[in-house]
Design a protein around this motif. Structure first.
Motif, PDB file in Angstrom:
ATOM      1  N   LYS A 110       4.469  27.247  30.315  1.00 28.41           N
ATOM      2  CA  LYS A 110       3.267  27.156  29.539  1.00 28.41           C
ATOM      3  C   LYS A 110       3.229  26.757  28.301  1.00 28.41           C
ATOM      4  CE  LYS A 110      -0.323  31.045  29.119  1.00 28.41           C
ATOM      5  NZ  LYS A 110      -0.527  32.438  28.828  1.00 28.41           N
ATOM      6  N   GLN A 111       1.864  26.048  28.023  1.00 33.33           N
ATOM      7  CA  GLN A 111       1.948  25.319  26.579  1.00 33.33           C
ATOM      8  C   GLN A 111       1.487  26.384  25.727  1.00 33.33           C
ATOM      9  OE1 GLN A 111      -1.062  22.301  27.890  1.00 33.33           O
ATOM     10  NE2 GLN A 111       0.182  21.281  28.874  1.00 33.33           N
ATOM     11  N   ARG A 112       2.296  26.553  24.829  1.00 32.65           N
ATOM     12  CA  ARG A 112       2.105  27.615  23.911  1.00 32.65           C
ATOM     13  C   ARG A 112       2.430  27.043  22.343  1.00 32.65           C
ATOM     14  NH1 ARG A 112       5.034  32.941  25.884  1.00 32.65           N
ATOM     15  NH2 ARG A 112       6.760  31.296  26.565  1.00 32.65           N
ATOM     16  N   ASP A 113       1.775  27.422  21.369  1.00 32.93           N
ATOM     17  CA  ASP A 113       2.237  27.152  20.007  1.00 32.93           C
ATOM     18  C   ASP A 113       3.491  27.247  19.665  1.00 32.93           C
ATOM     19  OD1 ASP A 113      -0.439  25.677  19.929  1.00 32.93           O
ATOM     20  OD2 ASP A 113      -1.241  27.365  18.676  1.00 32.93           O
ATOM     21  N   LEU A 141       5.937  18.420  23.085  1.00 34.42           N
ATOM     22  CA  LEU A 141       6.855  19.253  22.872  1.00 34.42           C
ATOM     23  C   LEU A 141       7.178  19.995  23.974  1.00 34.42           C
ATOM     24  CD1 LEU A 141       6.558  21.098  19.454  1.00 34.42           C
ATOM     25  CD2 LEU A 141       8.291  19.394  20.050  1.00 34.42           C
ATOM     26  N   THR A 142       6.261  20.420  24.780  1.00 34.28           N
ATOM     27  CA  THR A 142       6.260  21.056  26.142  1.00 34.28           C
ATOM     28  C   THR A 142       6.904  20.133  27.281  1.00 34.28           C
ATOM     29  OG1 THR A 142       4.691  22.622  25.571  1.00 34.28           O
ATOM     30  CG2 THR A 142       5.164  22.697  27.834  1.00 34.28           C
ATOM     31  N   PHE A 201      -0.478  24.495  31.645  1.00 37.83           N
ATOM     32  CA  PHE A 201       0.988  24.435  32.012  1.00 37.83           C
ATOM     33  C   PHE A 201       1.421  22.900  32.223  1.00 37.83           C
ATOM     34  CE2 PHE A 201       0.097  28.550  33.192  1.00 37.83           C
ATOM     35  CZ  PHE A 201       1.173  29.282  33.312  1.00 37.83           C
ATOM     36  N   THR A 202       2.694  22.591  32.029  1.00 33.11           N
ATOM     37  CA  THR A 202       3.640  21.398  32.120  1.00 33.11           C
ATOM     38  C   THR A 202       4.596  21.549  33.249  1.00 33.11           C
ATOM     39  OG1 THR A 202       2.937  20.844  29.752  1.00 33.11           O
ATOM     40  CG2 THR A 202       4.671  19.616  30.968  1.00 33.11           C
ATOM     41  N   CYS A 203       4.752  20.741  33.858  1.00 36.79           N
ATOM     42  CA  CYS A 203       5.571  20.801  34.904  1.00 36.79           C
ATOM     43  C   CYS A 203       6.348  19.330  35.001  1.00 36.79           C
ATOM     44  CB  CYS A 203       5.185  20.896  36.545  1.00 36.79           C
ATOM     45  SG  CYS A 203       6.560  20.584  37.607  1.00 36.79           S
ATOM     46  N   ALA A 204       7.522  19.193  34.834  1.00 38.72           N
ATOM     47  CA  ALA A 204       8.323  18.024  34.900  1.00 38.72           C
ATOM     48  C   ALA A 204       9.592  18.141  35.695  1.00 38.72           C
ATOM     49  CB  ALA A 204       9.142  17.793  33.387  1.00 38.72           C
ATOM     50  N   PHE A 205      10.033  16.941  36.336  1.00 36.81           N
ATOM     51  CA  PHE A 205      11.195  17.035  37.197  1.00 36.81           C
ATOM     52  C   PHE A 205      11.904  15.589  36.906  1.00 36.81           C
ATOM     53  CE2 PHE A 205       7.323  16.105  39.670  1.00 36.81           C
ATOM     54  CZ  PHE A 205       7.629  14.649  40.139  1.00 36.81           C
ATOM     55  N   ALA A 206      13.386  15.603  37.163  1.00 39.48           N
ATOM     56  CA  ALA A 206      14.325  14.678  36.767  1.00 39.48           C
ATOM     57  C   ALA A 206      14.993  14.568  37.866  1.00 39.48           C
ATOM     58  CB  ALA A 206      15.040  15.096  35.673  1.00 39.48           C
ATOM     59  N   LEU A 207      15.219  13.175  38.211  1.00 39.45           N
ATOM     60  CA  LEU A 207      16.156  12.327  39.421  1.00 39.45           C
ATOM     61  C   LEU A 207      16.895  11.237  38.658  1.00 39.45           C
ATOM     62  CD1 LEU A 207      13.200  12.154  41.890  1.00 39.45           C
ATOM     63  CD2 LEU A 207      15.165  13.416  42.217  1.00 39.45           C
TER      64      LEU A 207
END
Length: 210
Positions: A110-113, A141-142, A201-207
């Protein structure tokens, strides 16, 4: 309406995201849990965590798996019985699962300060290109946190430090992807990372990079 979004980063990888709107009872009724999974969910003090745990099992079903197909190694990394790679995340009202033929990691936050308060604990190099007074500072930052958490899950190596061993190449929010590195024990590992935003919200994924 559970399944919220499906992404296909490449032909070998699928990401599914669930919006957790159902009650605990609605989530637990249609699924079968291993005894250890049932014990784990019953021991959780937060219903939000219980619903997150159960929503992940529903996401497994969307991939054609059950709770029995999932197991964890000594480092807490999830694996599938058929040998495909998996990573799992949940945050508040969203959960996500990625399945791939390649090593993979995923995170939702969740994007929060308040992430600005701990920024110095998880980034060093990135502070050279981030501007704390920029309107998209918290969003960036998120993204960085999500990418580093994805790397941590993928690498699953005790002693790996966000601050000392990971870095994220400069990016714009509109890019939706960037390159990231793990520099650990004199070895450098390169990763393709993708990020997306939805409903705060932010979602990230790495490969791994080929």
């Amino acid at each position: 309406m559970p399944l919220y979004k499906t992404l296909y980063p490449n032909s070998q990888t699928t990401v599914k995201i669930w919006k957790i709107e159902e009650s605990y009872d609605d989530l637990i009724q249609p699924i079968t849990l291993k005894p250890e999974s049932l014990s784990r969910v019953l021991s959780m003090k937060s219903e939000l965590h219980q619903r997150g745990f159960l929503s992940v099992r529903h996401l497994l079903a969307e991939f054609g798996y059950t709770d029995i197909d999932l197991f964890y190694d000594e480092n807490g990394k999830p694996h599938l019985m058929d040998g495909k790679h998996i990573s799992i995340t949940h945050s508040f009202t969203f959960s996500g699962v990625v399945v791939s033929d390649r090593e993979v990691g995923i995170d939702i936050e969740k994007q929060r300060d308040k992430i600005g308060v701990i920024a110095h604990k998880f980034m060093d190099y990135e502070s050279q290109y981030l501007q704390a007074d920029a309107p998209d500072y918290i969003r960036k930052l998120t993204v960085i946190w999500c990418i580093k958490e994805s790397l941590y899950k993928l690498f699953a190596t005790p002693g790996l430090s966000f601050l000392q061993h990971t870095l994220v190449i400069p990016f714009a929010i509109s890019d939706t992807e960037t390159r990231a590195w793990i520099d650990y024990q004199d070895k450098k590992h390169s990763f393709e990372t993708t990020f997306t935003e939805f409903e705060g919200f932010t979602c990230a994924f790495a490969l791994p990079t080929f």
